[in-house]
Design a protein around this motif. Structure first.
Motif, short mmCIF file in Angstrom:
data_model
loop_
_atom_site.label_atom_id
_atom_site.label_comp_id
_atom_site.label_asym_id
_atom_site.label_seq_id
_atom_site.Cartn_x
_atom_site.Cartn_y
_atom_site.Cartn_z
N GLY A 1 0.81 -1.22 0.00
CA GLY A 1 0.00 0.00 0.00
C GLY A 1 0.84 1.26 0.00
N ASN A 2 1.87 1.31 0.86
CA ASN A 2 2.73 2.49 0.92
C ASN A 2 3.46 2.73 -0.38
OD1 ASN A 2 2.49 3.73 3.52
ND2 ASN A 2 3.40 1.90 4.41
N VAL A 3 3.91 1.66 -1.01
CA VAL A 3 4.61 1.78 -2.29
C VAL A 3 3.69 2.37 -3.35
CG1 VAL A 3 5.78 0.50 -4.13
CG2 VAL A 3 6.11 -0.16 -1.74
N ILE A 4 2.44 1.88 -3.37
CA ILE A 4 1.48 2.39 -4.35
C ILE A 4 1.23 3.88 -4.14
CG2 ILE A 4 -0.94 2.26 -5.10
CD1 ILE A 4 -0.85 -0.72 -4.48
N LEU A 5 1.10 4.30 -2.87
CA LEU A 5 0.88 5.71 -2.58
C LEU A 5 2.07 6.56 -3.02
CD1 LEU A 5 -0.78 5.66 0.97
CD2 LEU A 5 -1.86 5.75 -1.27
N ALA B 1 -10.11 -0.10 2.10
CA ALA B 1 -10.04 -0.18 3.55
C ALA B 1 -8.71 -0.76 4.00
CB ALA B 1 -11.20 -1.00 4.10
N VAL B 2 -8.24 -1.79 3.31
CA VAL B 2 -6.96 -2.42 3.66
C VAL B 2 -5.82 -1.42 3.52
CG1 VAL B 2 -5.25 -4.10 2.89
CG2 VAL B 2 -7.62 -4.80 3.21
N VAL B 3 -5.77 -0.73 2.39
CA VAL B 3 -4.70 0.26 2.17
C VAL B 3 -4.80 1.38 3.19
CG1 VAL B 3 -3.74 1.93 0.54
CG2 VAL B 3 -4.57 -0.29 -0.28
N ALA C 1 -1.14 2.77 9.90
CA ALA C 1 -0.58 2.15 11.11
C ALA C 1 0.69 2.87 11.54
CB ALA C 1 -0.30 0.68 10.86
N ARG C 2 0.74 3.26 12.81
CA ARG C 2 1.89 4.03 13.31
C ARG C 2 3.03 3.14 13.80
NH1 ARG C 2 -2.74 6.62 15.03
NH2 ARG C 2 -2.98 8.77 14.31
N GLU D 1 0.54 -2.15 15.36
CA GLU D 1 -0.73 -1.73 14.76
C GLU D 1 -0.91 -2.36 13.38
OE1 GLU D 1 -1.48 2.43 14.62
OE2 GLU D 1 -1.12 2.74 16.75
N PHE D 2 0.19 -2.40 12.61
CA PHE D 2 0.13 -2.98 11.27
C PHE D 2 -0.29 -4.44 11.34
CE2 PHE D 2 2.13 -5.50 7.94
CZ PHE D 2 1.65 -4.88 6.79
N TRP D 3 0.35 -5.20 12.22
CA TRP D 3 0.05 -6.63 12.31
C TRP D 3 -1.33 -6.88 12.92
CZ3 TRP D 3 2.31 -9.74 9.25
CH2 TRP D 3 3.63 -9.51 8.85
N MET D 4 -1.80 -5.95 13.74
CA MET D 4 -3.17 -6.08 14.25
C MET D 4 -4.18 -5.90 13.12
SD MET D 4 -2.97 -4.13 17.95
CE MET D 4 -4.74 -4.31 18.23
N VAL D 5 -3.88 -4.99 12.20
CA VAL D 5 -4.75 -4.79 11.04
C VAL D 5 -4.74 -6.04 10.16
CG1 VAL D 5 -5.06 -3.49 8.89
CG2 VAL D 5 -4.50 -2.28 11.01
#
Length: 202
Positions: free
Chosen positions: A53-57, A125-127, A133-134, A138-142
């Protein structure tokens, strides 16, 4: 919050009816294979977007506040459809896609995996959640919330026909509307957060 959003955008409350209709001529074994394959493919698609997601942004020059506002607007449209029991392509199949799916022998890729499970709403929603996620936790919880949602979706598909008979159209509509109301408030909050973080208000 992530689980509730994924639950709504994947359309867990709606897929029982659609899947039951698409597989009404299937044997229990064929229904199990289609559900399992479709969920695995959709999970792979959504996990892919969660990690890139970050790469796409970055590639498209999209800021996180802009994504929050865009994602909030998209989720709001989906929520409105859920509250008013309208069916568009946001959380499931359109009428044309469902008609095409009825003519296919294998529905696990289309329309089950995409766009029914991994549609525009769930991908957004996933992206939105993974890029926001800070911390690693948080990322792994998502990611965990996403996996749990897909597991629930898989279980729902396996018991689609009994659920359809138990709840009926009215029961499924009530569930969908309640989730839609909650998603509406969440979508508005996304827009508020995006506008605030953008600096447009000074």
């Amino acid at each position: 919050m992530a689980f509730a959003t994924f639950f709504a955008t994947v359309g867990v409350a709606d897929i029982a009816f659609i899947f039951a209709g698409l597989t009404r001529s299937y044997t229990p074994r064929q229904r199990f294979v289609a559900a399992t394959r479709g969920v695995l493919i959709a999970t792979g698609i959504l996990l892919f977007f969660s990690f890139v997601g970050n790469v796409i942004l970055d590639v498209f020059g999209i800021t996180l506040p802009a994504l929050r506002v865009a994602g909030g607007i998209l989720l709001l449209l989906i929520a409105i459809d859920m509250v008013f029991a309208r069916h568009t392509g946001g959380t499931g199949t359109t009428t044309e896609e469902e008609a095409e799916g009825m003519t296919r022998e294998d529905i696990s890729v289309f329309p089950l995996a995409m766009p029914l499970l991994a549609g525009a709403g769930s991908i957004s929603a996933v992206v939105l959640f993974t890029t926001g996620a800070r911390t690693d936790l948080e990322f792994w919880m998502v990611v965990a919330a996403l996996v749990v949602t897909m597991l629930v979706a898989w279980l729902t598909l396996l018991v689609a026909i009994p659920i359809q008979r138990l709840l009926g159209l009215t029961g499924m509509s009530v569930v969908s509307r309640v989730v839609g109301i909650l998603l509406t408030a969440l979508a508005v909050q996304f827009v508020f957060d995006g506008v605030r973080d953008s600096g447009l208000l000074g």
